[in-house]
Scaffold this active site. Structure first.
Site, PDB file in Angstrom:
ATOM      1  N   SER A 243       5.460 -26.382 -55.036  1.00  0.00           N
ATOM      2  CA  SER A 243       6.804 -26.443 -55.625  1.00  0.00           C
ATOM      3  C   SER A 243       7.178 -27.876 -55.971  1.00  0.00           C
ATOM      4  CB  SER A 243       7.845 -25.908 -54.633  1.00  0.00           C
ATOM      5  OG  SER A 243       9.141 -26.029 -55.170  1.00  0.00           O
TER       6      SER A 243
ATOM      7  N   TYR B 124      11.722 -25.909 -46.475  1.00  0.00           N
ATOM      8  CA  TYR B 124      10.929 -25.280 -47.547  1.00  0.00           C
ATOM      9  C   TYR B 124       9.985 -26.317 -48.159  1.00  0.00           C
ATOM     10  CZ  TYR B 124      10.000 -23.051 -52.098  1.00  0.00           C
ATOM     11  OH  TYR B 124       9.392 -22.517 -53.213  1.00  0.00           O
TER      12      TYR B 124
END
Ligand code: NDP
Length: 245
Positions: free
Chosen positions: A141, A154
Site C-alpha cells: 500500500s 495498517y
C-alpha cells in the site's frame, strides 16, 4: 493481447483487486486458483471466468490458517500441474487512531496482512524451489510510503511485508524466485467494510468514491510484472490516482 500460460493462485480473490486480477489474468490465458473465505463469491467468479473461456477453480482459504495456504497452493499443483505465481493479496484495513486502543483490530491486521503473507511464502517457496521457478507478488500500500494519521498499524503491517519481501529477494538471487511488491493508493473496492471506526470508514469511503482508481488498474500492474521474461524482475510498483497527494 499477450498469452499468459501460467498457473496463478490469488488470495483475497472474492472482491476488489484480487477479483479484478483473477479476471484479467484468466482473460490473458492464465489458469487461476481463487482463494478467500466467501466461497459463494469465488464460485460465481470462477463460473463467470469459465463461461468466458478461461480456466479457474476455487479453494476456501482463510490466510490466518497456515493449512489453508498449503491447500491453496496444493490445489494449483494438483489441478494444473504447477504453481507459477502466488499473489498474496488478501488484506484488511482496521484503521483508526491508535488512541482508540483497538488491540483486536491491530492483531487482526497482523494476522491477515503480515502472517497471511508469511504463510503464503511458507507454502509456495518449497514448490518454487522444486520447480526451479516461481514468483511471489504481494499487494502492499502507499499507506506504507506516506505515513498518515489513522493508518499507523495498517501501514506497519504493509511495510513489514515490504521488508520481508526485500529480505527474501536478497536471499534468492540464484534465479529461482522473483518477488514483486505492488503498492496501490486509493482503489475503489470493499476494503472500507473492514473499518470499525465509523468516522474513519465514512471518510475513507468518500475519498475512494471521489477519486479512487478501478481495481482493474492494479490488475494491469500485476499482469505487467507477471508477464516479464523469467530473467526480469519487477521489484516495486506504486500505482495511485493521479490526483492523490
Ligand atoms: P477488498 O475488501 O475488496 O478485498 C479484500 C480481500 O481480502 C477479499 O477478497 C477478502 O475475502 C480477502 N480477505 C480478507 N480477510 C481474509 C482472510 N482472513 N483470509 C482470506 N482472505 C481474506 O479490498 P481490496 O481489493 O482493496 O484489498 C486487496 C488488497 O489491496 C489488500 O491487501 C489491501 O490492503 C490492499 N490495498 C487496497 C487499497 C485500496 O484503496 N482499496 C490501497 C492499498 C492497498 P473474504 O472476505 O471473502 O475472505
Amino acid at each position: 493481447m499477450s498469452t499468459l500460460n501460467k498457473v496463478v493462485a490469488i488470495t483475497g480473490a472474492s472482491s476488489g483487486i484480487g477479483e479484478a486480477t483473477a479476471r484479467l489474468l484468466a482473460e490473458r490465458g492464465a489458469a487461476v486458483v481463487l482463494g478467500a473465505r466467501r466461497t459463494e463469491r469465488l464460485d460465481l467468479l470462477a463460473a463467470s471466468i469459465r463461461e468466458a473461456g478461461g480456466r479457474a477453480i476455487t479453494c476456501a482459504t482463510d490466510v490466518t490458517r497456515r493449512a489453508d495456504l498449503e491447500r491453496l497452493v496444493g490445489t494449483a499443483v494438483d489441478e494444473f500441474g504447477q504453481l507459477d505465481v502466488l499473489v498474496s493479496n488478501a488484506g484488511i484495513a482496521k484503521t483508526g487512531p491508535m488512541s482508540d486502543l483497538d488491540v483486536d483490530g491491530w492483531s487482526a491486521m497482523i494476522d491477515v496482512n503480515l502472517r497471511g503473507v508469511l504463510y503464503g511464502v511458507a507454502a509456495a517457496l518449497p514448490i518454487f524451489r522444486r520447480q526451479g521457478r516461481g514468483h511471489l507478488v504481494t499487494t502492499i500500500s502507499t499507506a506504507g510510503l506516506k505515513i498518515v494519521p489513522t493508518q499507523a498499524v495498517y501501514a506497519g503491517t504493509k511495510n513489514a511485508v515490504r521488508t520481508l519481501l526485500e529480505g527474501l529477494r536478497q536471499e534468492s538471487t540464484d534465479g529461482v524466485l522473483r518477488t514483486t511488491s505492488v503498492s496501490p493508493g486509493f482503489v475503489r473496492t470493499e476494503l472500507t467494510d473492514s473499518i470499525e471506526d465509523a468516522r474513519v470508514r465514512e471518510q475513507t469511503r468518500r475519498t475512494m468514491d471521489e477519486f479512487g482508481i478501478a481495481p482493474a488498474a492494479v490488475a494491469r500492474a500485476i499482469a505487467f510484472a507477471i508477464e516479464q521474461p523469467d530473467d526480469v524482475e519487477i521489484g516495486d510498483i506504486t500505482i495511485r490516482p493521479t490526483v492523490q497527494n
